[in-house]
Design an enzyme around this catalytic site. Structure first.
Site, PDB file in Angstrom:
ATOM      1  N   LYS A   1      58.574  -6.522  23.271  1.00  0.00           N
ATOM      2  CA  LYS A   1      57.997  -7.173  21.596  1.00  0.00           C
ATOM      3  C   LYS A   1      57.568  -6.798  21.020  1.00  0.00           C
ATOM      4  O   LYS A   1      56.894  -7.275  19.670  1.00  0.00           O
ATOM      5  CB  LYS A   1      56.353  -7.891  22.914  1.00  0.00           C
ATOM      6  CG  LYS A   1      57.111  -9.089  23.520  1.00  0.00           C
ATOM      7  CD  LYS A   1      56.022  -9.730  23.809  1.00  0.00           C
ATOM      8  CE  LYS A   1      55.178  -9.318  24.971  1.00  0.00           C
ATOM      9  NZ  LYS A   1      54.193  -9.796  26.443  1.00  0.00           N
TER      10      LYS A   1
ATOM     11  N   GLU B   1      48.679  -6.063  27.769  1.00  0.00           N
ATOM     12  CA  GLU B   1      49.431  -6.146  26.414  1.00  0.00           C
ATOM     13  C   GLU B   1      48.893  -6.421  25.307  1.00  0.00           C
ATOM     14  O   GLU B   1      48.887  -6.311  24.078  1.00  0.00           O
ATOM     15  CB  GLU B   1      50.821  -6.230  26.598  1.00  0.00           C
ATOM     16  CG  GLU B   1      52.019  -4.992  27.184  1.00  0.00           C
ATOM     17  CD  GLU B   1      53.101  -5.383  27.661  1.00  0.00           C
ATOM     18  OE1 GLU B   1      53.633  -6.193  27.130  1.00  0.00           O
ATOM     19  OE2 GLU B   1      53.589  -5.039  28.914  1.00  0.00           O
TER      20      GLU B   1
ATOM     21  N   HIS C   1      46.091  -6.008  21.764  1.00  0.00           N
ATOM     22  CA  HIS C   1      46.548  -6.812  20.296  1.00  0.00           C
ATOM     23  C   HIS C   1      45.071  -7.374  19.538  1.00  0.00           C
ATOM     24  O   HIS C   1      44.395  -7.602  18.375  1.00  0.00           O
ATOM     25  CB  HIS C   1      46.937  -7.655  20.216  1.00  0.00           C
ATOM     26  CG  HIS C   1      48.431  -8.037  20.294  1.00  0.00           C
ATOM     27  ND1 HIS C   1      49.341  -7.123  19.051  1.00  0.00           N
ATOM     28  CD2 HIS C   1      49.547  -7.703  21.050  1.00  0.00           C
ATOM     29  CE1 HIS C   1      51.047  -7.199  20.152  1.00  0.00           C
ATOM     30  NE2 HIS C   1      50.504  -7.394  21.283  1.00  0.00           N
TER      31      HIS C   1
END
Lengths: 315, 315
Positions: free
Chosen positions: B107, B177, B181
């Site tokens: 990603k 994950e 962000h």
């Protein structure tokens, strides 16, 4: 990929608009174009105003064939009808030992079946042909291949398009091809209609043609790619408004399937209403042209559908 | 294309669901799988209940490498973090002279940059690697390549996703994950969080993570395919609901551009709300696996992005 030179067969609405699109591209130029009355060649590239300088010809296809070393690819933007017409033209290029690439915006399933038979002959001359590279089949059927990825069973693919043109005169062949899909009409009957008869038919329907269950090659191309097992799972229809440039409905591809968890759901690909038929046909056709050149470079020859490859971006 | 045998690296939410998807496919089976604690191999194919028979190992990747002649392709479903992790694992396969194909659902842009550097080494062993083959990048970035076809100038690509999972426990790595962000969080900080800390953070936010301007490799993959000239024209964000399986928003890719006629418009690709993250990640990853095998068969090797090819339909 610099300097892709193409020939455009057909100088109707799509062929002419292709000159305008190509003018915006750094990587590609149209060096030859023809219609039933004549042809034009220019190594520098052709724009719409050059069409005044058309050279009259009794056999313009033959003139384009003679120039076969001057271009890398051919975009077939000829009338779809009769079904034998486009396959017949392609056969002439094969017979003349042309070795290059082709894309077309072929629409009818029966015409596509004829095209697919040419695969062995195309391979023999190291040709690549990607068929059905317009909006539908083309952009929307390729979107169906992507959408299919999320499902383990595909139930149906439904394409419902809207096209608005302010003046049907620029798309005489396209309109007749659409009329041929109306109940009670045949390809022959539509082709033989005079402009006045077309005008009368459109007047009775407020300028709109509403078409259901059209014979569209999205079905055969999606079957070829393995998205559906039966042609009947793909349906194509839409509304053509010949009096307003604004689309009467948003062009949408809806794929419905069952996920591995057993959930039924639909992915949708919706085209922006401000995009014209010309933009949605020519852009993909040129993107697939670049892909066809890529395939030829990699020695992968034959007849393919737009559902089998991703079009490339032509800068 | 019958009898594609694959190894799955990672037995978290995605790895496990991949076993379920593969169980519905005639053309493909998972013959090997591993996680950080052990591995499993079965020529007959592995289903989720077989995971009880995991063989403990100190170096499960090494065990999978030793089985390299038993499978055609590898689906990398390992945690994305740290960025060096997946590229490091791939390097081990290259070093062991593995020659086959890979897909992954990588990603992060920075991880993708590391992966792309491996292209010459992958080519040397006649490997094909298609990177970023999940939902985003993957399905949605490929849809952006299609959408781009209608325009002569691309202004921006905006991906806004919704994911709903009823139990975050099954997606521990994915959730960490995503947390990385959030403003104020780093990859390191998120990775070090205990389950309790994750639970507390989620509680404060009603179970939802709303993420803007995520570092997602859709940007670099769309630049590689020529859709955008600047990474900043691609934005990825979304809403992750960790308490309800229902999606909080519909996952949508919107591409805005200018047509050759100068019209600004947007094409949209919208995923059905009933399709899970697993369905939208694993389906494309396997479709790209079949494409990678096709590429290898045609002697086209190296590292590619999911934006460069159409995934194939795995029956």
């Amino acid at each position: 990929m610099k300097g892709i030179k193409i020939a455009v067969l057909g100088a109707g609405g799509i062929g002419r608009a292709c000159l305008d699109v190509a003018a915006k591209k750094k990587e590609l130029k149209v060096v030859a174009i023809c219609d039933s009355s004549g042809y034009l060649y220019s190594a520098k590239g052709i724009c719409v105003k050059d069409l005044k300088r058309f050279r009259p010809s009794k056999d313009p296809i033959e003139d384009i064939i003679k120039l076969k070393d001057k271009y890398d690819g051919i975009f077939v933007a000829l009338p779809n009808l009769p079904n034998e017409f486009i396959p017949g033209v392609v056969k002439r290029f094969i017979k003349a030992d042309y070795s290059g690439v082709f894309t077309c915006a072929l629409k009818r399933t029966s015409a596509m079946k004829l095209m697919m038979k040419l695969s062995p002959d195309l391979r023999r001359n190291q040709n690549v042909y990607i068929a059905g590279c317009g909006a539908t089949p083309g952009l929307l059927s390729a979107a169906a291949v992507l959408a299919a990825q999320s499902f383990t069973k595909i139930e149906d693919v439904s394409i419902w398009w809207g096209v608005g043109i302010s003046n049907w005169d620029a798309y005489r062949s396209t309109i007749r091809e659409d009329i041929a899909h109306l109940p009670g009409y045949t390809v022959d009957r539509a082709k033989k209609m005079t402009d006045k008869e077309v005008e009368q038919l459109l007047s009775k329907r407020d300028g709109k043609l509403v078409l259901h269950d059209m014979e569209h090659a999205d079905d055969i191309l999606l079957k070829k790619a393995g998205v559906v097992d039966l042609l009947s799972k793909v349906s194509v229809g839409g509304v053509m408004d010949t009096r307003h440039a604004k689309k009467p409905v948003s062009t949408t591809m809806t794929l419905t399937g069952i996920t591995f968890e057993g959930k039924r759901s639909s992915h949708k690909f919706i085209l922006g209403d401000e995009t014209s038929m010309a933009a949605n046909v020519i852009g993909p056709a040129l993107g697939y042209m670049k892909r066809a050149i890529w395939l030829k470079k990699h020695k992968i020859y034959g007849m393919f559908g737009s559902t089998e490859f991703m079009p490339m971006v032509v800068r």
